[in-house]
Motif scaffolding. Structure first.
Motif, PDB file in Angstrom:
ATOM      1  N   HIS A 197       2.051  -5.233  -8.794  1.00  0.00           N
ATOM      2  CA  HIS A 197       1.134  -4.940  -7.797  1.00  0.00           C
ATOM      3  C   HIS A 197       1.734  -4.860  -6.462  1.00  0.00           C
ATOM      4  O   HIS A 197       1.453  -5.555  -5.379  1.00  0.00           O
ATOM      5  N   CYS A 198       2.490  -3.830  -6.455  1.00  0.00           N
ATOM      6  CA  CYS A 198       3.344  -3.487  -5.061  1.00  0.00           C
ATOM      7  C   CYS A 198       2.064  -3.067  -4.103  1.00  0.00           C
ATOM      8  O   CYS A 198       2.210  -3.328  -2.797  1.00  0.00           O
ATOM      9  N   SER A 199       1.068  -2.392  -4.542  1.00  0.00           N
ATOM     10  CA  SER A 199      -0.010  -1.955  -3.684  1.00  0.00           C
ATOM     11  C   SER A 199      -0.429  -3.046  -2.813  1.00  0.00           C
ATOM     12  O   SER A 199      -1.178  -2.998  -1.603  1.00  0.00           O
ATOM     13  N   ALA A 200      -0.707  -4.405  -3.458  1.00  0.00           N
ATOM     14  CA  ALA A 200      -1.557  -5.244  -2.710  1.00  0.00           C
ATOM     15  C   ALA A 200      -0.757  -5.596  -1.307  1.00  0.00           C
ATOM     16  O   ALA A 200      -1.561  -6.225  -0.539  1.00  0.00           O
ATOM     17  N   CYS A 201       0.467  -5.416  -1.265  1.00  0.00           N
ATOM     18  CA  CYS A 201       0.946  -5.674   0.100  1.00  0.00           C
ATOM     19  C   CYS A 201       1.327  -4.318   0.749  1.00  0.00           C
ATOM     20  O   CYS A 201       1.028  -4.472   1.917  1.00  0.00           O
ATOM     21  N   HIS A 202       1.674  -3.365  -0.041  1.00  0.00           N
ATOM     22  CA  HIS A 202       2.162  -2.045   0.825  1.00  0.00           C
ATOM     23  C   HIS A 202       1.297  -1.040   1.005  1.00  0.00           C
ATOM     24  O   HIS A 202       1.422  -0.005   1.662  1.00  0.00           O
ATOM     25  N   THR A 203      -0.230  -1.398   0.361  1.00  0.00           N
ATOM     26  CA  THR A 203      -1.138  -0.490   0.896  1.00  0.00           C
ATOM     27  C   THR A 203      -2.071  -0.985   1.921  1.00  0.00           C
ATOM     28  O   THR A 203      -2.249  -2.220   1.928  1.00  0.00           O
TER      29      THR A 203
HETATM   30  C1  HEC Z   1       3.929 -10.125  -1.559  1.00  0.00           C
HETATM   31  C2  HEC Z   1       4.035  -8.725  -0.774  1.00  0.00           C
HETATM   32  C3  HEC Z   1       4.891  -7.738  -1.354  1.00  0.00           C
HETATM   33  C4  HEC Z   1       4.985  -7.212  -2.758  1.00  0.00           C
HETATM   34  C5  HEC Z   1       4.165  -7.729  -3.948  1.00  0.00           C
HETATM   35  C6  HEC Z   1       5.892  -6.294  -2.569  1.00  0.00           C
HETATM   36  N1  HEC Z   1       6.556  -6.099  -1.328  1.00  0.00           N
HETATM   37 FE1  HEC Z   1       7.716  -4.503  -0.873  1.00  0.00          FE
HETATM   38  N2  HEC Z   1       7.955  -5.176   0.907  1.00  0.00           N
HETATM   39  C7  HEC Z   1       7.151  -6.306   1.450  1.00  0.00           C
HETATM   40  C8  HEC Z   1       7.481  -6.684   2.796  1.00  0.00           C
HETATM   41  C9  HEC Z   1       6.917  -7.799   3.744  1.00  0.00           C
HETATM   42  C10 HEC Z   1       8.631  -5.897   3.134  1.00  0.00           C
HETATM   43  C11 HEC Z   1       9.472  -5.904   4.240  1.00  0.00           C
HETATM   44  C12 HEC Z   1      10.700  -6.985   4.201  1.00  0.00           C
HETATM   45  C13 HEC Z   1      11.522  -6.814   5.205  1.00  0.00           C
HETATM   46  O1  HEC Z   1      11.831  -5.998   5.977  1.00  0.00           O
HETATM   47  O2  HEC Z   1      12.493  -8.177   5.235  1.00  0.00           O
HETATM   48  C14 HEC Z   1       8.902  -4.950   1.976  1.00  0.00           C
HETATM   49  C15 HEC Z   1       9.840  -4.236   1.936  1.00  0.00           C
HETATM   50  C16 HEC Z   1      10.102  -3.231   0.660  1.00  0.00           C
HETATM   51  C17 HEC Z   1      10.878  -2.246   0.733  1.00  0.00           C
HETATM   52  C18 HEC Z   1      11.894  -1.765   1.875  1.00  0.00           C
HETATM   53  C19 HEC Z   1      11.248  -0.916   2.828  1.00  0.00           C
HETATM   54  C20 HEC Z   1      12.211  -0.859   4.070  1.00  0.00           C
HETATM   55  O3  HEC Z   1      12.032   0.420   4.644  1.00  0.00           O
HETATM   56  O4  HEC Z   1      12.951  -1.628   4.420  1.00  0.00           O
HETATM   57  C21 HEC Z   1      10.633  -1.422  -0.402  1.00  0.00           C
HETATM   58  C22 HEC Z   1      11.588  -0.351  -1.010  1.00  0.00           C
HETATM   59  C23 HEC Z   1       9.758  -2.222  -1.057  1.00  0.00           C
HETATM   60  N3  HEC Z   1       9.251  -3.361  -0.363  1.00  0.00           N
HETATM   61  C24 HEC Z   1       9.296  -1.814  -2.486  1.00  0.00           C
HETATM   62  C25 HEC Z   1       8.376  -2.549  -3.223  1.00  0.00           C
HETATM   63  C26 HEC Z   1       7.852  -2.370  -4.528  1.00  0.00           C
HETATM   64  C27 HEC Z   1       8.437  -1.098  -5.349  1.00  0.00           C
HETATM   65  C28 HEC Z   1       7.213  -3.275  -4.931  1.00  0.00           C
HETATM   66  C29 HEC Z   1       6.547  -3.567  -6.194  1.00  0.00           C
HETATM   67  C30 HEC Z   1       7.515  -3.392  -7.353  1.00  0.00           C
HETATM   68  C31 HEC Z   1       6.906  -4.156  -3.795  1.00  0.00           C
HETATM   69  N4  HEC Z   1       7.798  -3.810  -2.760  1.00  0.00           N
HETATM   70  C32 HEC Z   1       6.161  -5.534  -3.723  1.00  0.00           C
HETATM   71  C33 HEC Z   1       6.191  -6.897   0.750  1.00  0.00           C
HETATM   72  C34 HEC Z   1       5.700  -6.889  -0.598  1.00  0.00           C
END
Ligand code: HEC
Ligand code: HEC
Ligand code: HEC
Length: 470
Positions: A197-203
């Motif tokens: 669920h990457c999109s739950a946070c990244h969308t």
């Molecule tokens: C619970 C929320 C959450 C989920 C689920 C999540 N992410 Fe993230 N992601 C974040 C946050 C917040 C950051 C910024 C972290 C930081 O800078 O310390 C991040 C940072 C990143 C980055 C680095 C981007 C950058 O420019 O620094 C990548 C690549 C990434 N995520 C990929 C993914 C992928 C692929 C998935 C699913 C497999 C995923 N994330 C799932 C919250 C999430």
């Protein structure tokens, strides 16, 4: 599309249920394959990170719930999903379990709040939900302890209101592979979309807090943190990262000269992503690199800003004309990140230039890192930066203006100099981040409904009077 595997698993489940009902132990062979199914469910539960919400960190029993998810509308408690019949999901059938995961409907028919990511899990296959069910019924220890009740303010306390939300935003359908794409891309799409669920946070989310389908993976706010744009755009997203770098980031949370993971991403890596097999992480990376590019107008990648600077050493010894942020940087940051911000050779402390957190076009993650620190354990090894906003655990606590000063010093000397931080920004982050529109409107919803009701009553009264006159 019923594959023989699905039928096989269904048969196995029926068989084990029948055996359990009769109180007879299965044959050695049946036990072996049940164990394999339970183990598969265990791996899926890790990839889907069920523990992130259903296990209270450090203190809680596995999957006993009670973890408070602080939403802008109030606190939502994750349920006890151990097989306890009294307090957990012990009397859920497979169909009821699937309905909770894929339609967000509980055994008693009530709707779940979308804090439970059923909008992602809805894509899960029958086989995978069956394996998850086997794991939660037979691989998890029952904990007879109720999770706290969620009570949100009106009108969100009406769980039925979620039926309307679902009608608008839940795309209730299973993952369908795209025949024009490789098996690896499809595998990555399933892992990223249905399980992790990457999109739950990244969308980004719209005014009603549903994922904005026009900007998939285009970057979304999570209280004080910001999950950056990870679409394939070379400047706004991760298009300029190599596949190997993405794999390394997802597995370890750090790529030298690019990025580290703190906050919610650190949790996702610590509890879930670090355990995925390399070929699964590679599939996710390959999938990310071919997603639709969502541009937010950046002219170079976040990791490409700033350079080493001698300003810290130059300012030493000056009696006047020193930057307030320099003092704090010099006293609180330089010991680890070094005076010129290059970090350490062994990469234990990262450089603060060529770092997505200081090169982004918004300062959320820089402010949040300073306030809340970094705490990520990967492969048994902790990566730790103190939380400068935390009075209890750290004597070097920084106030709102001090955090703003040091953030501005870091941005102007080592990062994206166009970004500025105010004490107000820090105060907002400390309090949990900007509330979305819906939460801001909530106090007005009940009065607004009241006004609508009064207007309706007046109209009805006037209408009936008017009719009587004739
Ligand atoms: C619970 C929320 C959450 C989920 C689920 C999540 N992410 Fe993230 N992601 C974040 C946050 C917040 C950051 C910024 C972290 C930081 O800078 O310390 C991040 C940072 C990143 C980055 C680095 C981007 C950058 O420019 O620094 C990548 C690549 C990434 N995520 C990929 C993914 C992928 C692929 C998935 C699913 C497999 C995923 N994330 C799932 C919250 C999430
Ligand atoms: C991002 C947080 C989050 C994740 C990840 C998550 N859940 Fe949940 N889940 C919740 C919350 C919160 C609730 C309660 C929602 C409510 O009360 O409306 C819930 C409720 C449930 C329920 C309903 C139980 C009941 O009767 O109340 C089931 C079943 C469930 N989750 C299973 C799972 C499984 C299995 C996974 C992993 C595949 C999972 N959840 C992952 C947050 C999460
Ligand atoms: C005790 C050592 C230490 C001190 C002091 C320290 N840091 Fe860090 N910092 C770290 C470590 C360790 C990491 C994370 C490394 C990793 O993730 O592998 C980090 C990461 C960061 C990041 C990247 C975070 C992310 O998730 O993207 C930023 C930005 C940062 N520090 C800024 C600062 C600032 C500003 C200060 C002073 C207010 C400071 N640090 C003080 C050790 C420290």
């Amino acid at each position: 599309m019923k594959s023989p595997k699905v039928l096989y698993i269904a048969m196995r489940l029926l068989q084990s249920a029948a055996l359990a009902a009769l109180g007879v132990a299965g044959s050695a062979q049946a036990q072996g394959s049940d164990a394999a199914l339970i183990e598969q469910g265990h791996r899926l539960a890790i990839a889907a990170d069920c523990a992130a919400c259903h296990t209270t960190p450090k203190t809680g029993a596995a999957f006993a719930g009670g973890y408070p998810i602080v939403s802008p509308l109030g606190t939502i408690y994750a349920s006890n999903i151990t097989p306890s019949k009294a307090n957990g999901i012990g009397d859920y059938t497979l169909e009821e379990f699937q309905a909770a995961l894929r339609q967000g409907v509980r055994k008693d028919g009530a709707h779940l709040y979308p804090a439970m990511p059923y909008t992602s899990y809805t894509q899960l296959s029958d086989a995978d939900t069956a394996a998850l069910y086997a794991y939660f019924m037979h691989g998890v220890k029952a904990v007879d302890q109720p999770a706290p009740q969620t009570s949100l303010p009106f009108p969100f306390n009406l769980r039925s209101s979620m039926a309307v939300w679902n009608a608008m935003f839940l795309k209730d359908s299973r993952f369908v592979p795209d025949a024009s794409k490789s098996t690896e891309v499809n595998r990555g799409a399933y892992l990223a979309g249905a399980l992790a669920h990457c999109s739950a946070c990244h969308t980004p989310r719209n005014a009603l807090m549903a994922e904005d389908g026009t900007k998939p993976l285009g970057g979304g706010s999570l209280g004080p943190w910001f999950a950056p744009n990870i679409s394939a755009d070379p400047n706004s997203g991760i298009g300029a990262w190599t596949e190997a770098e993405l794999v390394q980031y997802l597995k370890t949370g750090r790529v030298h000269g690019k990025a580290q993971a703190a906050g919610p991403m650190a949790e996702a890596i610590e509890h879930s992503l670090q355990y995925l097999p390399d070929e699964d992480l590679k599939a996710i990376a390959v999938y990310l690199k071919q997603t639709a590019a969502i541009s937010d107008g950046q002219s170079k990648p976040r990791f490409d800003h700033g350079e080493a600077s001698a300003s810290e050493t130059e300012m030493r010894g000056r009696a006047t004309d020193v930057d307030a942020g320099w003092r704090i940087f010099s006293g609180s940051c330089a010991a680890c990140h070094q005076a010129n911000a290059t970090g350490t050779g062994n990469e234990a402390y990262p450089s603060l230039f060529h770092n997505t957190t200081t090169g982004a076009d918004r300062a959320d993650n820089l402010i949040a890192t300073i306030l809340f620190g970094v705490d990520r354990t990967v492969d048994g090894k902790p990566h730790f930066m103190p939380a400068f906003g935390d009075a209890a655990s750290f004597t070097d606590r920084l106030g709102d203006q001090e955090v703003a000063d040091v953030a501005n010093y870091v941005l102007s000397h080592y990062g994206n100099a166009a970004v500025k931080v105010s004490a107000q920004d820090v105060q907002t982050a400390r309090a949990g981040g900007k509330a979305p529109l819906l939460a801001t409107l909530q106090p007005a919803i009940a009065p607004a409904l009241g006004v609508v009701l009064i207007v309706l009553i007046l109209l009805v009264v006037r209408g009936s009077r008017a009719r009587r006159k004739h």
